[in-house]
Design an enzyme around this catalytic site. Structure first.
Site, mmCIF file in Angstrom:
data_model
loop_
_atom_site.group_PDB
_atom_site.id
_atom_site.type_symbol
_atom_site.label_atom_id
_atom_site.label_comp_id
_atom_site.label_asym_id
_atom_site.label_seq_id
_atom_site.Cartn_x
_atom_site.Cartn_y
_atom_site.Cartn_z
ATOM 1 N N SER A 215 56.050 105.201 65.872
ATOM 2 C CA SER A 215 54.960 105.614 66.747
ATOM 3 C C SER A 215 54.942 107.135 66.900
ATOM 4 O O SER A 215 55.045 107.866 65.912
ATOM 5 C CB SER A 215 55.102 104.896 68.096
ATOM 6 O OG SER A 215 53.974 105.099 68.901
ATOM 7 N N ASP B 219 51.155 99.947 65.351
ATOM 8 C CA ASP B 219 52.233 100.774 65.868
ATOM 9 C C ASP B 219 53.572 100.055 65.705
ATOM 10 O O ASP B 219 53.759 98.933 66.174
ATOM 11 C CB ASP B 219 51.955 101.052 67.352
ATOM 12 C CG ASP B 219 52.838 102.103 67.939
ATOM 13 O OD1 ASP B 219 54.072 101.957 67.853
ATOM 14 O OD2 ASP B 219 52.309 103.079 68.494
#
Length: 274
Positions: free
Chosen positions: A42, A196
């Site tokens: 992320s 993500d």
């Protein structure tokens, strides 16, 4: 303590990841880091790239400037009615210039972790289902290493970021790593839909996982794993920045400054302060 680290893990956390930069700006020189492997997920994927590419303060300045210009987290003229996707890519492209990308291509083993939703679910359904499980896991288990999303079928893809740098795809990879629908579009990586990577593990260890590891978190957890080979560091309190708040430039600076202050305390507690 033994301060020879072989690996660094950069956790996810969106804009909270500026705590990473502040922490290493203060603790990095004392630790004299020379690691073999780095992994990021992320927003931590960008933190890692900036550290390897020696662009940490550039990233701070550019993101702060971008947020100072942007005054709202909603923009009906932008994709998904938010400014996030365009701002994030512009900052990544500017920060990771040719020199930084060359350093990354020639640097330590650097892995970026993405999530793979099952094909039976639409991208937005995947984001909704696994987003809920992610939040529940975080709230109930309070550990950076998630379990419930993986048990529910969310896969994991580990990408060689050095090769992506050599192939001219590093910016695309860093942007794909920070995919939080509906704020960001669901991208593809090598013809696979990805989300993500923090939805599978907030702080994924490198593969292979060998030697001592410094794990940089961006949120507080009550159930930190106990492992002699791992050193987890986390903010002393909740940081000023919110994960996807792109409208408050001052919070970026406050989060970085907290990282610096927490690093000074950590060095002192471990007998490493100069």
């Amino acid at each position: 303590m033994n301060v020879k680290f072989d690996q660094i893990v950069y956790s996810g956390g969106g804009i909270r990841c500026f705590w990473h930069g502040g922490f290493l700006a203060e603790a990095g020189p004392a630790l004299d880091l020379d690691v073999k492997r780095v992994s990021g997920v992320s927003g931590g994927a960008l933190s890692a790239a900036a550290w390897i590419g020696k662009r940490e303060t550039d990233l701070l300045e550019l993101m702060h400037e971008a947020f100072a210009i942007n005054d709202a987290n909603v923009d009906l003229k932008r994709s998904n009615y938010t400014p996030h996707q365009e701002i994030y890519r512009a900052v990544v492209e500017t920060t990771l210039d040719a020199e930084a990308i060359d350093r990354i291509a020639d640097g330590p083993d650097y892995q970026v972790v993405l999530s793979l939703p099952p094909s039976r679910l639409s991208p937005r359904s995947s984001a909704l289902v696994y987003g809920i499980l992610y939040k529940l896991d975080h709230a109930v288990r309070s550990t950076p290493h998630l379990a419930w999303t993986k048990k529910a079928g969310l896969g994991q893809l580990r990408v060689d970021a050095r090769q992506a740098a050599r192939d001219g795809r590093l910016v695309d990879l860093i942007c794909a790593a920070a995919t939080i629908p509906p704020v960001f579009d669901v991208p593809h990586w090598d013809d696979q839909r990805v989300l993500d990577g923090g939805m599978t593990d907030k702080a994924p260890l490198p593969d292979p996982d060998e030697g001592r590891t410094l794990i940089l978190l961006s949120s507080r957890y009550s159930a930190i794993p106990q492992d002699d080979r791992r050193t987890y560091v986390q903010p002393s309190s909740e940081v000023a920045a919110d994960k996807i708040d792109f409208a408050h430039a001052d919070r970026v600076l406050k989060t970085w400054a907290q990282g610096e202050e927490d690093a000074r305390l950590w060095l002192e507690q471990n007998g490493l302060a100069s």
